[in-house]
Structures are given as C-alpha cells and as structure tokens.
Design a protein around this motif. Structure first.
Motif, short mmCIF file in Angstrom:
data_model
loop_
_atom_site.label_atom_id
_atom_site.label_comp_id
_atom_site.label_asym_id
_atom_site.label_seq_id
_atom_site.Cartn_x
_atom_site.Cartn_y
_atom_site.Cartn_z
N GLY A 3 31.06 48.51 46.31
CA GLY A 3 32.50 48.22 46.31
C GLY A 3 33.06 48.04 47.71
O GLY A 3 33.89 47.14 47.95
N SER A 4 32.61 48.86 48.64
CA SER A 4 33.13 48.78 50.01
C SER A 4 32.79 47.43 50.64
O SER A 4 33.64 46.81 51.30
N HIS A 22 39.81 51.93 49.24
CA HIS A 22 39.05 50.70 49.04
C HIS A 22 37.60 50.83 49.48
O HIS A 22 36.90 49.82 49.59
N ASP A 46 41.46 44.55 44.34
CA ASP A 46 40.26 45.38 44.39
C ASP A 46 40.04 45.94 42.98
O ASP A 46 40.62 46.94 42.59
N LYS A 103 30.78 48.60 40.87
CA LYS A 103 30.68 49.67 39.86
C LYS A 103 30.17 49.18 38.50
O LYS A 103 28.98 49.18 38.27
#
Ligand SMILES: Cc1ncc(COP(=O)(O)O)c(C=O)c1O
Length: 456
Positions: A119-120, A155, A260, A289
């Motif tokens: 995700g980052s 985030h 996001d 995810k």
C-alpha cells in the motif's frame, strides 16, 4: 516459557531474532508469542492447535477466508510455470490480464495500471506521478508539487506516504525526513472540530478544505484521501456526499484527487471500491491489501489516460516515469489477484455481503449499553468502537491505559484476535464469514469490552 532441557522453541527464536512491526520489543520479549501456523476460512490456528477467529482479516487483507481452494489453485498453477520474472522491459500473462480486469471494474475513466508491492508504494507511485504530471503537462502552471491531506490521515510507512500522513504517534519522529504539506481537519463527527452536528452542519467542514484549495491550489499537485473512512485514524467515517464534494472541489481548483483505496478497496465498504459508493472517479487510485484476497504482497496505482499520456514522448525528452521495484507485477501475486476477482463474480461476494453488513450494524448497536463505549462507527464491513473514559465529556482513555490492548488480550482468551488502534477497537471480518460466526465474533468482542471497561 522455553523448556530448558529441550532445544530452543520457535518462540525463543522469535524473541531472539525477529523484530516485529509496530511492536514494543521489550514487552514482546517478556511474553510467549502467539505463532500462527495455519488457517482455514475465518480461523487462524497456532502452533499449539488453538483456533482463533481472525477479527481483523489479518490486518485488513483477507477477503474470502484463509486457504480458499480457488486462490490456492491459482497460486499452485502459476508456480508450476514461473514464480517471477521482471516487468522492467518484459511482460507476463497474469500481469497483463490483471491490469485489464482491474480497469474493467475500476471507476469509469481510470485506464492504466502501474504495479508495485504494498500500500505504501502504491501511494508513493501516485504522489510521484502527480508531481511529474504537472511538470510535463502544464509547466506554465508553475511548480505544483505540494499535497493536501486530511489530519489523522494514514497512507503507509515509507517516507513519502508518511509525509502525507498525520498520525502523531507514528509520524512525529520522522518529521525531519518529511516534505511539507497542507492539512485540513477531517470530518470526525464524534469530535467535530467545528462543534457541529451532522446533518444540520451541512458539511461545514468542507469550508476550510475549500479555503486551502483556493489559497494554495496553485502549488498543490494533489489531494490524497482515504475515501469514505479514515481507517488507521480510528475508523473515522465520512458523511454521505463528503467525497463527492471533495471531487468537485479538486476539479474546480485544478488539484488531482488521489484516492487511497488500500484499506477500502475490494468490497470492504460494501461496493467494489469506496469511490463507487458516490460514483466518484479519482485521478489516481492506490490499491493493495485485498488485491490478492490477502495472499501475497501486490499493489497497483491506477490512473487516467490524461495523466498517462503526459508521460509519453521520445526517450530523450526524459518524460519516462523512472520508478519501479524488483517484484513489480509479480506473476504469482497477479495470478492470485485474478482468482480473487473471479471469486467476487462466481461467489457473488458483494451481493452476499449486504445482509452481513446489516447484521453487523444490528449486532454492534447493543454495545452502546456499555458506559465506556463512546461511539460506534461502521462503513460497510469496517467497524470501529471508540472507548472513552467518560461518556458525557467524551474524555478519551489516556494512551498509557492501553485500553484497546487489554480488550484484545481479553478477546484472545475467548478465541478472537483483534488489533486495536489505541482506544479504538477495530472489527474487520473476512467478507466470507457466515452470519453465525459473525454473531459469535461480536459476542466475544462485547464480552471482552464489558470485562475490561468494568474496571477501567
Ligand atoms: C489507507 C491505507 N493506505 C496505505 C496503507 C499502507 O499499506 P501497506 O501496509 O501495505 O504498506 C494502509 C495500511 O494500513 C492503509 O490503511
């Protein structure tokens, strides 16, 4: 404790060698670690054979349960062909097919897929794309290289993602590394910064957002937002139309909207993407995810033709997006992600989720009876229960009381694994959980909250 006569146990080795994320290791070293060896459906099973309900979907990634036959099969079939080859200068069938499928289900207008690993990094990619887009498409608009985000945003943990985040506990230490941003108050209705009440407030919290956009829009590349719910902030839900208004404001002030959807994507809010709930198309969208149903680390940043085309040109114009990772577009991850999307179709995951969302609301409602439950927030299959020391004044429990952690330990004794966010208890079951198991999960949660808050 280790058995001194025998060889060291796995627990001993864990404490000796492994540094766990978001964990005070001094405490960890004093405790016997819970070591998960296998899983089945909504259950995790430890090395001693004890079964636990996975109350956070393994930190928000699992959708269809553990060891889903179709996901296992997809992984198996792909590994017989190849585990990995690079996307730098080459391509692979699962990455190509997945990109096509993602665009088919994404909000209308998104047309290109850039892969990364978590995700980052999906967020980092979006931030870098936004800045480079403005440089190449509209150099005349001056440097548009700052970002607007909501306070309490999360985030991810890489430096760019932390820069646009705003969770004091996680982020303050790294301040010297971060780039400057603009921040606006979130629509945290339970603790409204304007002391107003929804819906009478008429979304007055958008006025300060608009002020920032009006005053600083010329320097802003993008507004990054977790659509519908700020998850890591403590499941702070946004009132209806908030996202729609943010989209309108971003368009009006020529600022890219970055959604996001790392936590909210893939059914979590009841629709495939949170943006779908309000018919919003962002300019960039970060996914991870649930992308692989919780099997493998894979991420994607989706964007529009308008943005993609700003990166086209002769090599020597250097408009290339110079970004990539060793495992970008990993075939195993992409093959499992394809199977994940197929399960959504074949098992009608979203349709079957709707009654579970309603049941979850009904099951959570009685928790208001506990004097230390301040607020219950739910967005689809994401729920947060805010515990307060004093309900009339909404005084929070101080961090050092570790109230959430204590509830989690209590729940663990009863067979439910939770990962709270400070004083906010998070419940995020796998989408595939059945009504009976969901009821059991909330019942354990309720008894654990009651047991701990009676004495706190
Ligand atoms: C909204 C959001 N964005 C980004 C991330 C970071 O994802 P990852 O932990 O995969 O880097 C998270 C993780 O919880 C998240 O909730």
């Amino acid at each position: 404790m280790s058995n001194k006569k025998n060889a060291p146990s796995l627990g001993d080795w864990d404490r000796q060698y492994v540094w766990h994320p978001f964990t005070q290791m001094q405490e960890w070293e004093q405790e016997e670690p819970l070591i998960i060896e296998s899983g089945k459906g909504p259950y995790l099973i430890d090395t001693k054979g004890r079964r636990y309900l996975d109350g956070t979907s393994s930190v928000w990634v699992n959708l269809h349960g553990h060891r889903h036959p179709a996901l296992d099969r997809a992984l198996d079939q792909q590994r017989k062909r190849i585990a990995h080859s690079t996307l730098l200068g080459l391509s692979n069938p699962p990455a190509i097919r997945l990109a096509r499928e993602l665009i088919a289900i994404a909000p209308k207008g998104l047309s290109r897929v850039f892969y990364s690993d978590n995700g980052s990094t999906a967020v980092e990619v979006a931030l870098k794309m936004a800045v480079q887009y403005w440089q190449q498409r509209h150099p005349e608009k001056g440097p548009k290289n700052r970002f607007l985000h909501l306070k309490l945003a999360y985030h991810g943990d890489t430096v760019g993602a932390v820069s646009v985040g705003n969770i004091e506990l996680f982020h303050a230490r790294f301040q010297p590394l971060l780039f400057p941003t603009r921040a606006a108050d979130p629509p945290y209705c339970y603790r409204c910064p304007l002391s107003l009440t929804y819906p009478a407030c008429d979304l007055a919290c958008l006025d300060p957002v608009e002020r920032v956009l009006k005053e600083h829009g010329r320097e802003l590349a993008g507004f990054i937002i977790e659509p519908l719910i700020q998850a890591a902030a403590g499941m702070i839900t946004q009132p209806p139309s908030y996202l729609t208004r943010i989209r309108e404001l971003c368009s009006q002030y020529e600022v890219l909207l970055i959604a996001d959807e790392v936590a909210t994507g893939f059914g979590r809010t009841g629709t495939m993407f949170a943006c779908d709930r309000e018919g919003v198309t962002p300019d960039l969208m970060a996914l991870s995810k649930g992308l692989t149903g919780g099997y493998l680390p894979l991420a994607a940043t989706l964007t529009t033709e308008e943005i993609y085309s700003a990166f086209l040109g002769k090599y020597e114009e250097f408009k290339t997006f110079f970004h990539g990772h060793s495992y970008t577009g990993n075939p195993l991850g992409c093959a499992v992600a394809l199977a994940n999307l197929e399960i959504f179709r074949s098992e009608h995951t979203l349709a079957r989720l709707q009654p579970k969302i309603s049941r979850l609301s009904a099951l959570l409602k009685p928790l208001h009876q506990f004097p230390h439950v301040g607020d219950i927030r739910q967005q689809g299959f994401m729920a947060g229960i805010e515990l307060v020391r004093d309900r009339p004044t909404r005084e929070p429990y101080p961090l050092e009381t570790r109230i959430g952690h204590r509830v989690a330990l209590e729940a663990r004794k009863r067979g439910l694994l939770l990962r709270p966010l400070g004083h906010i208890i998070v419940l995020m079951p796998p989408l595939s959980i059945n009504l009976q198991t969901l009821t059991r999960m909330v019942s354990i949660l309720s008894r654990s909250i009651s047991a701990v808050t009676q004495h706190a």
